[in-house]
Design an enzyme around this catalytic site. Structure first.
Site, PDB file in Angstrom:
ATOM      1  N   HIS A  16     -16.419  52.918  56.515  1.00  9.48           N
ATOM      2  CA  HIS A  16     -16.863  54.283  56.804  1.00  9.48           C
ATOM      3  C   HIS A  16     -15.899  54.922  57.785  1.00  9.48           C
ATOM      4  O   HIS A  16     -15.381  54.236  58.670  1.00  9.48           O
ATOM      5  CB  HIS A  16     -18.273  54.256  57.416  1.00  9.48           C
ATOM      6  CG  HIS A  16     -18.986  55.556  57.279  1.00  9.48           C
ATOM      7  ND1 HIS A  16     -18.819  56.578  58.173  1.00  9.48           N
ATOM      8  CD2 HIS A  16     -19.837  55.996  56.339  1.00  9.48           C
ATOM      9  CE1 HIS A  16     -19.558  57.599  57.777  1.00  9.48           C
ATOM     10  NE2 HIS A  16     -20.183  57.288  56.667  1.00  9.48           N
ATOM     11  N   ASP A  47     -24.500  53.100  50.942  1.00 11.58           N
ATOM     12  CA  ASP A  47     -24.469  52.968  49.486  1.00 11.58           C
ATOM     13  C   ASP A  47     -24.459  51.528  48.994  1.00 11.58           C
ATOM     14  O   ASP A  47     -24.561  51.288  47.795  1.00 11.58           O
ATOM     15  CB  ASP A  47     -23.226  53.700  48.928  1.00 11.58           C
ATOM     16  CG  ASP A  47     -23.343  55.199  49.116  1.00 11.58           C
ATOM     17  OD1 ASP A  47     -24.418  55.732  48.834  1.00 11.58           O
ATOM     18  OD2 ASP A  47     -22.370  55.822  49.564  1.00 11.58           O
ATOM     19  N   HIS A  64     -17.408  59.085  48.344  1.00  9.73           N
ATOM     20  CA  HIS A  64     -18.522  59.677  49.108  1.00  9.73           C
ATOM     21  C   HIS A  64     -19.814  59.227  48.425  1.00  9.73           C
ATOM     22  O   HIS A  64     -20.053  58.034  48.270  1.00  9.73           O
ATOM     23  CB  HIS A  64     -18.311  61.199  49.117  1.00  9.73           C
ATOM     24  CG  HIS A  64     -19.168  61.984  50.054  1.00  9.73           C
ATOM     25  ND1 HIS A  64     -20.030  61.419  50.963  1.00  9.73           N
ATOM     26  CD2 HIS A  64     -19.308  63.334  50.230  1.00  9.73           C
ATOM     27  CE1 HIS A  64     -20.647  62.373  51.648  1.00  9.73           C
ATOM     28  NE2 HIS A  64     -20.232  63.552  51.220  1.00  9.73           N
TER      29      HIS A  64
HETATM   30  N1  CMC Z   1     -12.507  47.911  50.774  1.00  5.62           N
HETATM   31  C1  CMC Z   1     -11.317  47.403  51.154  1.00  5.62           C
HETATM   32  N2  CMC Z   1     -10.553  47.905  52.147  1.00  5.62           N
HETATM   33  C2  CMC Z   1     -11.015  49.012  52.765  1.00  5.62           C
HETATM   34  C3  CMC Z   1     -12.243  49.601  52.432  1.00  5.62           C
HETATM   35  C4  CMC Z   1     -12.994  49.019  51.391  1.00  5.62           C
HETATM   36  N3  CMC Z   1     -14.168  49.540  51.030  1.00  5.62           N
HETATM   37  N4  CMC Z   1     -12.452  50.677  53.221  1.00  5.62           N
HETATM   38  C5  CMC Z   1     -11.387  50.762  54.015  1.00  5.62           C
HETATM   39  N5  CMC Z   1     -10.520  49.753  53.754  1.00  5.62           N
HETATM   40  C6  CMC Z   1      -9.259  49.456  54.457  1.00  5.62           C
HETATM   41  C7  CMC Z   1      -8.170  50.459  54.083  1.00  5.62           C
HETATM   42  O1  CMC Z   1      -7.427  50.028  52.968  1.00  5.62           O
HETATM   43  C8  CMC Z   1      -7.369  50.505  55.360  1.00  5.62           C
HETATM   44  O2  CMC Z   1      -6.577  49.340  55.410  1.00  5.62           O
HETATM   45  P1  CMC Z   1      -5.096  49.381  56.108  1.00  5.62           P
HETATM   46  O3  CMC Z   1      -5.335  49.716  57.551  1.00  5.62           O
HETATM   47  O4  CMC Z   1      -4.520  48.034  55.867  1.00  5.62           O
HETATM   48  O5  CMC Z   1      -4.340  50.482  55.382  1.00  5.62           O
HETATM   49  C9  CMC Z   1      -8.413  50.372  56.469  1.00  5.62           C
HETATM   50  O6  CMC Z   1      -9.498  49.656  55.853  1.00  5.62           O
HETATM   51  C10 CMC Z   1      -8.908  51.721  56.995  1.00  5.62           C
HETATM   52  O7  CMC Z   1      -9.443  52.446  55.898  1.00  5.62           O
HETATM   53  P2  CMC Z   1      -9.193  53.983  55.609  1.00  5.62           P
HETATM   54  O8  CMC Z   1      -9.076  54.162  54.129  1.00  5.62           O
HETATM   55  O9  CMC Z   1      -8.097  54.505  56.471  1.00  5.62           O
HETATM   56  O10 CMC Z   1     -10.576  54.576  56.129  1.00  5.62           O
HETATM   57  P3  CMC Z   1     -11.148  56.020  55.835  1.00  5.62           P
HETATM   58  O11 CMC Z   1     -11.911  56.398  57.033  1.00  5.62           O
HETATM   59  O12 CMC Z   1     -10.068  56.942  55.381  1.00  5.62           O
HETATM   60  O13 CMC Z   1     -12.113  55.790  54.569  1.00  5.62           O
HETATM   61  C11 CMC Z   1     -14.013  55.316  53.267  1.00  5.62           C
HETATM   62  C12 CMC Z   1     -13.474  55.649  54.677  1.00  5.62           C
HETATM   63  C13 CMC Z   1     -15.521  55.320  53.287  1.00  5.62           C
HETATM   64  C14 CMC Z   1     -13.528  56.401  52.282  1.00  5.62           C
HETATM   65  C15 CMC Z   1     -13.442  53.937  52.851  1.00  5.62           C
HETATM   66  O14 CMC Z   1     -13.924  52.942  53.740  1.00  5.62           O
HETATM   67  C16 CMC Z   1     -13.838  53.582  51.412  1.00  5.62           C
HETATM   68  O15 CMC Z   1     -13.142  53.988  50.489  1.00  5.62           O
HETATM   69  N6  CMC Z   1     -14.963  52.819  51.211  1.00  5.62           N
HETATM   70  C17 CMC Z   1     -15.441  52.530  49.863  1.00  5.62           C
HETATM   71  C18 CMC Z   1     -16.194  53.731  49.307  1.00  5.62           C
HETATM   72  C19 CMC Z   1     -17.548  53.897  49.946  1.00  5.62           C
HETATM   73  O16 CMC Z   1     -18.312  52.949  50.074  1.00  5.62           O
HETATM   74  N7  CMC Z   1     -17.877  55.148  50.283  1.00  5.62           N
HETATM   75  C20 CMC Z   1     -19.198  55.508  50.837  1.00  5.62           C
HETATM   76  C21 CMC Z   1     -19.125  55.971  52.241  1.00  5.62           C
HETATM   77  S1  CMC Z   1     -20.746  56.037  53.027  1.00  5.62           S
HETATM   78  C22 CMC Z   1     -21.636  57.231  52.162  1.00  5.62           C
HETATM   79  C23 CMC Z   1     -21.139  58.586  52.422  1.00  5.62           C
HETATM   80  O17 CMC Z   1     -21.434  59.140  53.481  1.00  5.62           O
HETATM   81  O18 CMC Z   1     -20.461  59.128  51.561  1.00  5.62           O
END
Ligand code: CMC
Length: 430
Positions: free
Chosen positions: A309, A365, A268
């Site tokens: 996201h 971010d 986050h």
């Molecule tokens: N790098 C590599 N792969 C990723 C990333 C990433 N940053 N984000 C998602 N994926 C992949 C993930 O592994 C999954 O792949 P597969 O379908 O093969 O299993 C697919 O994309 C879908 O991702 P998810 O984890 O199911 O998506 P989510 O909605 O649960 O997670 C997130 C959203 C923001 C937690 C995630 O994208 C992430 O961890 N990003 C990096 C951390 C980050 O930048 N966070 C800040 C968010 S914006 C500020 C805020 O509001 O907090």
């Protein structure tokens, strides 16, 4: 003729049900009538991490994640970032409309006159280790504020509640600045109520040894824009934490402290800190392809921090504004050498099938940390810079929840997968 209902056949019983569709949703409680017999509890919706569950109706912030749209009370984020200030935007979020000159003056005055914190807060801060993370200090001191203002427990009294909302918005920069000064071993600087919100904060953080120290106006402006971009983001992890804690009628300080701890995590608000550490680890533009390879290798634990996201499946509109703000800040501070690595990461990722197929774009971010670093903030202070402006979002969402007659104490269900009843076995028989 089309009808706003969903017809469901329960194949276990052959019974048919017609569920009302309102705002694109069915009510999860409508599923409970679907039972196999009178003893059956009824069907529940299983939704780990609330991926497809609307927990509330809200009139504060609108996001269209597919189109990359973000609006506060109907005003597009890019217009607010360009034309508004953080305090004007805060008024808008709290009251639903942009203020008149007189209303803005009164609101600014109120916030400005609540920037001081009780002197005991300083001793409280002094209790932390010299190397305590500023987010831990911020979360703890905000929770402690609840003990300074016991009347905050009257959560259903609008006047009392609004007073705490004002205090939280006003005191958060002071508390964040104090936590910074503590972690740097510097004396605390008191607020200067002649200064606007962002400038006052920058001065409390940065000024050393010069009573007339003045922050650069371009940096003050950039920080205020960053504050606007972070002010609210509907039902994210920290806001949901604030609402869940507040649903037990805990006071706003306790609820916001929960929001801060949720924001702390690297998935986050902690992502801005993680992005900087990642860029430093990559170290050079030429290492970007190798790093992207590691990210795509699912056996590793690497993620491209600042990308992806839950809601945006398009470029995060806040990231667009921040990218532009980078240029204005770097004109004053000189270019952050990590920018080239970030731009190269974005360029390669946006062409790569892995990221394209998963619709992973830069989020808020990805570039904000570069600005914070250029402004001279240490990496572990970045998430506090997110918490300060998000405070207004948290308190608005808290108030909306309190006033919502449909809300009750938050209490999800579970699907039990453990052992059922068995007899206790004495320790010497195990
Ligand atoms: N790098 C590599 N792969 C990723 C990333 C990433 N940053 N984000 C998602 N994926 C992949 C993930 O592994 C999954 O792949 P597969 O379908 O093969 O299993 C697919 O994309 C879908 O991702 P998810 O984890 O199911 O998506 P989510 O909605 O649960 O997670 C997130 C959203 C923001 C937690 C995630 O994208 C992430 O961890 N990003 C990096 C951390 C980050 O930048 N966070 C800040 C968010 S914006 C500020 C805020 O509001 O907090």
């Amino acid at each position: 003729m089309s009808k706003d209902t969903l017809s469901v056949t329960d194949n276990r019983t052959g019974k048919q049900y017609e569920l009302k569709i309102e705002n694109g949703c069915i009510r999860a409680m409508d599923l409970r009538q679907m039972k196999t017999d009178a003893e059956d509890f009824g069907i529940m919706a299983y939704d780990p991490a609330f991926q497809n569950t609307a927990n509330t109706k809200s009139a504060i912030t609108f996001i269209d994640g597919d189109k990359g749209i973000l609006e506060y009370r109907g005003y597009p984020i890019d217009q607010l970032a360009e034309k508004s200030t953080h305090l004007e935007t805060s008024y808008l979020l709290m009251n639903g409309e942009l203020p008149t000159k007189a209303q803005l003056h009164e609101f600014t005055d109120k916030i400005t006159h609540h920037t001081y914190v009780h002197e005991n807060i300083k001793s409280f801060m002094d209790g932390f280790r010299y190397d305590a993370h500023p987010m831990s200090m911020l979360a703890s001191t905000v929770a402690a504020l609840s003990s300074f203002y016991p009347e905050a427990k009257q959560v259903r009294n609008k006047e009392v509640r609004r007073h705490q909302m004002t205090r939280l918005i006003a005191k958060m920069p002071t508390l964040a600045a104090f936590s910074y000064r503590h972690s740097q071993g510097l004396p605390y600087i008191y607020p200067n109520n002649d200064l606007p919100y962002a400038e006052n904060f920058l001065t409390m953080v940065k000024s050393i040894g010069k009573p007339n120290w003045k922050a650069h106006p371009a940096l003050v402006k950039a920080l205020d824009v960053l504050f606007i971009l972070h002010a609210d983001h509907e039902q994210n992890c920290s806001t949901t934490s604030v609402r869940v804690v507040g649903s037990s009628e805990a006071d706003p300080y306790s609820a916001v402290a929960a929001g801060i701890t949720a924001l702390y995590g690297p998935l986050h608000g902690g992502a801005n800190e993680a992005v900087l550490r990642m860029l430093r680890e990559i170290g050079d533009k030429k290492n970007v392809p190798e790093f992207i390879k590691k990210v795509k290798d699912k056996d590793g634990d690497k993620k491209l921090m600042g990308f992806g996201h839950r809601v945006y499946k398009n470029y995060d509109p806040r990231a667009k504004v921040i990218k532009k703000a980078c240029d204005e800040v770097f004109e004053v501070t000189g270019k952050n050498p990590l920018l080239d690595i970030a731009v190269e990461l974005e360029r390669i990722a946006l062409q790569d099938d892995y990221f394209v197929q998963r619709k992973l774009y830069p989020n808020v971010d990805f570039y904000s940390g570069l600005i914070y670093e250029a402004m001279g903030f240490p990496v572990d202070f970045f998430t506090c810079l997110f918490a300060i402006p998000r405070t207004v979002g948290w308190v608005c969402q808290y108030e909306e929840m309190i006033n919502d007659n449909e809300q009750k104490i938050a209490r999800p269900r579970q699907v039990f997968t453990g052992q059922r009843k068995r007899d206790y076995v004495a320790i010497d028989k195990r």
